[in-house]
Design a protein around this motif. Structure first.
Motif, PDB file in Angstrom:
ATOM      1  N   LEU A 195       1.095   4.145  -2.824  1.00 47.69           N
ATOM      2  CA  LEU A 195       0.978   5.729  -2.569  1.00 47.69           C
ATOM      3  C   LEU A 195       2.058   6.319  -3.015  1.00 47.69           C
ATOM      4  O   LEU A 195       1.721   7.717  -3.633  1.00 47.69           O
ATOM      5  N   LEU A 253       7.349  -5.204  10.060  1.00 54.27           N
ATOM      6  CA  LEU A 253       6.689  -4.444  11.131  1.00 54.27           C
ATOM      7  C   LEU A 253       7.218  -2.897  11.247  1.00 54.27           C
ATOM      8  O   LEU A 253       6.535  -1.969  11.298  1.00 54.27           O
ATOM      9  N   VAL A 254       8.447  -2.911  10.667  1.00 55.40           N
ATOM     10  CA  VAL A 254       9.000  -1.777  10.877  1.00 55.40           C
ATOM     11  C   VAL A 254       8.512  -0.832   9.776  1.00 55.40           C
ATOM     12  O   VAL A 254       8.600   0.374   9.831  1.00 55.40           O
ATOM     13  N   TYR A 311       0.933  -1.310  -0.009  1.00 57.88           N
ATOM     14  CA  TYR A 311      -0.015  -0.013   0.105  1.00 57.88           C
ATOM     15  C   TYR A 311       0.905   1.105   0.082  1.00 57.88           C
ATOM     16  O   TYR A 311       0.578   2.301  -0.789  1.00 57.88           O
ATOM     17  N   LEU A 312       1.691   1.547   0.796  1.00 55.14           N
ATOM     18  CA  LEU A 312       2.681   2.552   0.917  1.00 55.14           C
ATOM     19  C   LEU A 312       3.580   2.763  -0.388  1.00 55.14           C
ATOM     20  O   LEU A 312       3.604   3.902  -0.579  1.00 55.14           O
ATOM     21  N   GLN A 352       5.818  -0.470   8.593  1.00 50.02           N
ATOM     22  CA  GLN A 352       4.514  -0.139   8.880  1.00 50.02           C
ATOM     23  C   GLN A 352       4.517   1.390   9.778  1.00 50.02           C
ATOM     24  O   GLN A 352       3.553   2.129   9.786  1.00 50.02           O
ATOM     25  N   GLU A 353       5.767   1.746  10.258  1.00 51.91           N
ATOM     26  CA  GLU A 353       6.119   2.820  11.172  1.00 51.91           C
ATOM     27  C   GLU A 353       6.914   3.680  10.297  1.00 51.91           C
ATOM     28  O   GLU A 353       6.983   5.002  10.290  1.00 51.91           O
ATOM     29  N   ARG A 354       8.089   3.281   9.671  1.00 48.67           N
ATOM     30  CA  ARG A 354       9.093   3.820   8.947  1.00 48.67           C
ATOM     31  C   ARG A 354       8.785   3.800   7.356  1.00 48.67           C
ATOM     32  O   ARG A 354       8.997   3.046   6.900  1.00 48.67           O
ATOM     33  N   LEU A 355       7.764   4.863   6.942  1.00 47.95           N
ATOM     34  CA  LEU A 355       7.129   4.553   5.622  1.00 47.95           C
ATOM     35  C   LEU A 355       8.093   4.643   4.399  1.00 47.95           C
ATOM     36  O   LEU A 355       8.974   5.443   4.463  1.00 47.95           O
ATOM     37  N   THR A 356       7.797   3.705   3.460  1.00 47.79           N
ATOM     38  CA  THR A 356       8.931   3.802   2.334  1.00 47.79           C
ATOM     39  C   THR A 356       8.803   4.929   1.772  1.00 47.79           C
ATOM     40  O   THR A 356       7.758   5.700   1.446  1.00 47.79           O
ATOM     41  N   ASP A 357      10.104   5.522   1.165  1.00 47.66           N
ATOM     42  CA  ASP A 357      10.145   6.834   0.659  1.00 47.66           C
ATOM     43  C   ASP A 357      10.786   6.507  -0.948  1.00 47.66           C
ATOM     44  O   ASP A 357      12.030   5.830  -0.744  1.00 47.66           O
ATOM     45  N   THR A 408      10.219  -9.443  17.112  1.00 43.30           N
ATOM     46  CA  THR A 408      11.042  -9.008  16.046  1.00 43.30           C
ATOM     47  C   THR A 408      12.473  -9.248  16.542  1.00 43.30           C
ATOM     48  O   THR A 408      12.829  -8.744  17.540  1.00 43.30           O
ATOM     49  N   GLY A 410      18.141  -0.221  11.895  1.00 45.64           N
ATOM     50  CA  GLY A 410      16.679  -0.226  12.460  1.00 45.64           C
ATOM     51  C   GLY A 410      15.827  -1.338  11.891  1.00 45.64           C
ATOM     52  O   GLY A 410      14.543  -0.947  11.898  1.00 45.64           O
ATOM     53  N   SER A 411      16.529  -2.354  11.496  1.00 46.90           N
ATOM     54  CA  SER A 411      15.651  -3.646  10.829  1.00 46.90           C
ATOM     55  C   SER A 411      15.064  -3.046   9.638  1.00 46.90           C
ATOM     56  O   SER A 411      14.158  -3.709   9.291  1.00 46.90           O
ATOM     57  N   VAL A 417      -3.495 -10.896   3.881  1.00 46.39           N
ATOM     58  CA  VAL A 417      -3.177 -10.494   5.383  1.00 46.39           C
ATOM     59  C   VAL A 417      -2.070 -10.926   5.809  1.00 46.39           C
ATOM     60  O   VAL A 417      -1.389 -11.889   5.654  1.00 46.39           O
TER      61      VAL A 417
END
Lengths: 513, 357
Positions: free
Chosen positions: B32, B68-69, B28-29, B71-76, B252, B183-184, B310
């Protein structure tokens, strides 16, 4: 056990008294602009039925569609400041990046991204850039922002940067309302941030609305405690609901679905809840709304709540009807039905006028619907039928005809025969199903804590015990308490197999003495 | 060689998530990022492997780390493009095209993001045909192609090259240490491949395949038909289990997301219990204690209603899921392939048997 359930809709305020497992009284009053007047009116009408005195009521539970209506109709939303802590990561996907543009244009007041946040194991990702937050706070203050949503990477694990940012914002912006994404839970920055932004946009509306609820209860002379119902069919106190209105977002729909199941005795069916402004479609399974599995779109915004799986469309008893009948909704006259609808002498053609003209209900001045062209009426009803059929089809999870429970004040818009429906069921007091659902709301018990020096199984068992005990302490019947949500994250940087567990139990309110 | 449309990228995101077998991170990211890039006027061209010259250089890219990472550090999109440029600077050689290391999950979109910034095409191929957690779990590793060099990039200005290692497992160990320190999560450009190597050892046509799966799901959703059946109509797989998630245990560790999920059966599977083990991706599924499907077969956990995949990082208590098996690329069913990605490569002493013959 006597409980009053109230549903404050966009058009009507419904009140019911539920006592000993049956509906002892049910009334409707028009919602007023100040909310308080409508509730007082409804409570007075309920008292007039003779079923209830001011003494002896154990609790007043209020559910409302106000908040979701605000988002769907893009009304009464505050301009929000978005503060994301986590640069230099995620810069190409700033706050609001996946919002529908029309909603973002209303809510997006100021977007800021600063350095900070944490890693998955609790290490800092970057030092918190306090100077940048002070600068952004000043800019937000200048822009007139009074509500800010703060999100920081991995804040469900370590919320300290969000808390510190909140302090800086409060120091820099007088009377600011701050929403922290860590209060909204889960891992998933974008969805958690979106929930926070919606919550922040509702800050003013929540404060005004819930204060009005409290004022109305006090003015009515009831001494029973006030509870606000939440998306998952449970209740919280007024202060908590004011702080986190997104958790009460879909409560109106959850309440009407649970109320419909309670009133009809049908635990498995489709439900169409036709209110004054919107119609919600959902599916009952074992007496509970089927839950959304994954991402939930609210007004087009992705969030990750525990929510009933609903489809909401802009069709209700107060919906505007185009002069030629070709279009219905999504705009509604809402609580101004009794001023603006034709049958009340107003100028706006609404679905209620069509219902009166067709003889489906009697309302307003005699002959108020006399001037409506039958061809316009037929065209509008055909349109309504098509809207209902399409939405039902989209809500279904398997092919085949279904039983449809038509509830809500606008249920007269649902015809007795629809494609894909074997039978349309209407129930006594069905127009107050949402208030009934509020009255039978459940209570919950929650735990959110770090457990150490025990195995995962032992930690989960202990969390379950604590949450269950809390639910029972809030009045739940121990026999009905069940776990509805359980999430645990190991915290690698702490010794002793440390693990953060969030676990939530709900149960029915125990029968009173 | 043709331009890939944004609608195809929307389908790719859905199909790649199914092929992700629980891992690879949600596309998804990445989607986007692609929507934004297309809005800004960028376009991406898809090229068949057969159209590469033998001596063309191709950059294989992926985001490495724990889903999981992500989901928080969104791919750029700029970070993965930087990994490719960094490798070009290091080798003083331009790439002719980029390709996916893994078509499963968000990594299916990484080459498109890099390509949009760099203005070079994406090859319709990958090296896994799905998602796998480790560097030696690829077709090029099974083919004993050279494992180095590798470029790693973190958005905070951390950049490192792993210049020389003697084997793919050493590459995995060394690059994983770097990834964990970052940071994995790290954007990586893998060992550069020649056009000839891609044609010989790449798993070809997988971008197109993911688009087709995604389109089947999206069409079924639009027609209110069963999306799981729609997937099985375009791919030769079968349903393993239907149920409701009863427990999720996640941790993790060492740069991976590991754990187990328990699913209580419903419908035809009422009374039965499925247990799934994962290391970023689903590895083995047991039904009432008996293993019923394992890697390299693709174990896909799908939302029973929407048909969408999922992930191991987002699966949660109470979700209703349908678990299906899809066949793996044949290269992984050979004895050498099973050494790299069979159940024993994940620490399970089980004999692989293909679910879909």
């Amino acid at each position: 056990m006597k409980r009053i359930g109230i549903d404050v809709g966009g058009t009507n305020t419904d009140a019911v008294l539920v006592e000993g497992g049956r509906v002892a009284g049910a009334v409707k009053a028009p919602t007023t602009a100040d909310v308080t007047g409508g509730i007082l009116d409804a409570l007075a009408r309920l008292a007039a039925t003779g079923c209830v005195g001011p003494a002896g009521v154990d609790a007043v539970m209020i559910g409302t569609t106000h908040f979701i209506n605000a988002v769907v109709q893009r009304r009464h939303l505050a301009k929000v400041g978005a503060l994301r802590i986590g640069l230099p990561a995620s810069a190409s996907l700033p706050p609001f990046c996946d919002w529908p543009e029309d909603l973002a244009a209303i809510v997006r007041g100021h977007v800021a991204m600063v350095e900070g946040g944490h890693e998955y194991d609790g290490r800092p990702f970057m030092p918190l850039d306090r100077a940048a937050i002070r600068r952004e706070a000043a800019a937000m203050r200048t822009a007139g922002i009074r509500s800010v949503a703060v999100s920081s990477i991995f804040s469900p694990l370590d919320p300290s940067h969000e808390h510190e940012a909140a302090e800086i914002l409060r120091a820099g912006i007088p009377d600011v309302a701050v929403t922290l994404s860590s209060d909204l839970g889960r891992i998933g920055l974008l969805e958690r941030e979106n929930a926070g932004l919606l919550n922040a946009a509702l800050a003013d509306l929540a404060r005004d609305t819930i204060s009005a609820f409290g004022a109305a209860i006090a003015a009515s002379g009831l001494s029973a405690p006030l509870y606000i119902t939440q998306n998952d069919g449970t209740v919280v106190g007024a202060a908590e609901a004011m702080r986190l209105p997104v958790y009460s977002f879909a409560s109106g729909a959850t309440n009407s679905m649970r109320g419909a199941a309670y009133l009809s005795g049908l635990p498995d069916a489709m439900v169409a809840d036709v209110g004054g402004t919107t119609t919600d479609f959902g599916e009952l399974r074992h007496g509970f709304p089927r839950e959304a599995n994954n991402v939930v779109l609210i007004g087009g915004v992705r969030t990750l709540f525990r929510m009933p799986d609903l489809l909401s469309i802009g069709l209700g008893g107060g919906s505007h009807v185009a002069p030629d009948g070709s279009a219905v909704g999504p705009v509604s006259v809402g609580y101004r039905l009794t001023e603006e609808a034709r049958v009340f002498g107003g100028a706006q053609l609404t679905t209620t006028d069509l219902g009166v003209a067709a003889g489906l209900l009697a309302l307003g001045r005699p002959g108020g619907a006399a001037g409506i062209d039958p061809a316009v009426r037929a065209r509008a009803f055909a349109r309504i039928r098509a809207m209902l059929e399409e939405s039902l089809d989209r809500t279904k999870t398997e092919a085949g005809d279904v039983v449809l429970l038509a509830v809500g004040g606008g249920a007269f818009l649902v015809p007795d025969a629809l494609d894909g429906v074997s039978r349309v069921v209407r129930v006594p007091n069905g127009d107050c199903a949402n208030a009934v659902g509020a009255a039978i709301a459940q209570v919950s018990g929650e735990v959110d804590r770090i457990f150490r020096d025990v195995s995962r199984e032992e930690a989960l068992a202990e969390a379950r015990e604590i949450a269950t005990a809390r639910a029972v302490a809030s009045g739940a019947d121990p026999a009905t308490v069940a776990v509805v949500d359980s999430e645990d994250i190991p915290i690698a940087y702490l010794p002793g197999n440390a693990r953060r567990i969030r676990l939530r139990c709900v149960g029915d309110i125990a029968p009173g003495p | 060689m043709r331009e890939i449309t944004l609608d195809e990228i929307e389908s790719l995101a859905v199909g790649a998530w199914v092929l992700g077998t629980g891992g690879g991170g949600s596309p998804y990211l990445g989607l986007l990022n692609m929507r934004r890039l297309y809005r800004e006027g960028h376009r991406v061209v898809l090229v068949a492997a057969e159209d590469l010259a033998d001596d063309d250089w191709v950059a294989a890219v992926s985001n490495m780390g724990a889903p999981l990472v992500g989901q928080e550090r969104l791919t750029d999109s700029r970070t993965i493009a930087r990994a490719v440029s960094y490798m070009e600077e290091h080798r003083r050689t331009k790439f002719r095209a980029v390709m996916a290391l893994e078509i499963g999950g968000g990594n299916a979109l990484q080459p498109l993001m890099a390509a949009a910034h760099l203005g070079i095409p994406v090859v319709d191929a990958d090296m896994m045909g799905r998602a796998y957690p480790e560097a030696q779990m690829t077709s090029v590793a099974v083919g004993d192609l050279r494992p180095c060099p590798l470029a790693t990039v973190d958005c905070r200005g951390l950049e490192a090259i792993v210049e020389t290692v003697p084997s793919w497992t050493w590459m995995e160990r060394v690059s994983r240490r770097i990834c964990v320190e970052y940071g994995s999560i790290a954007s990586t450009c893998k060992a550069p491949r020649t056009g000839r190597e891609v044609k010989e050892w790449g798993i070809l046509g997988t971008t197109t395949k993911a688009v087709a799966i995604g389109r089947a799901v999206r069409d079924a959703q639009a027609r209110h038909e069963d999306p799981v059946a729609a997937i099985l109509a375009v791919e030769p797989g079968r349903v393993l289990f239907r149920g409701k998630v009863a427990d999720v245990e996640r941790r993790t560790t060492e740069g991976f997301l590991r754990g187990e999920v328990t699913v209580a059966g419903i419908d035809a599977d009422r009374g039965a219990v499925a247990r799934l083990a994962f290391q970023n991706e689903w590895v083995v599924i047991w039904r009432d204690g008996e293993p019923v499907c394992m890697t390299p077969d693709l174990i896909c956990v799908l939302d029973s209603v929407s048909g969408e995949a999922v992930g191991t990082e987002t699966i949660r208590y109470g979700q209703r899921v349908t678990i299906i098996a899809l066949p793996p690329p044949p290269v992984f069913q050979t004895p050498k392939g099973l050494d790299h990605v069979g159940p024993r490569a994940f620490g399970y002493d089980l004999e692989y048997r293909a679910v879909v013959p």
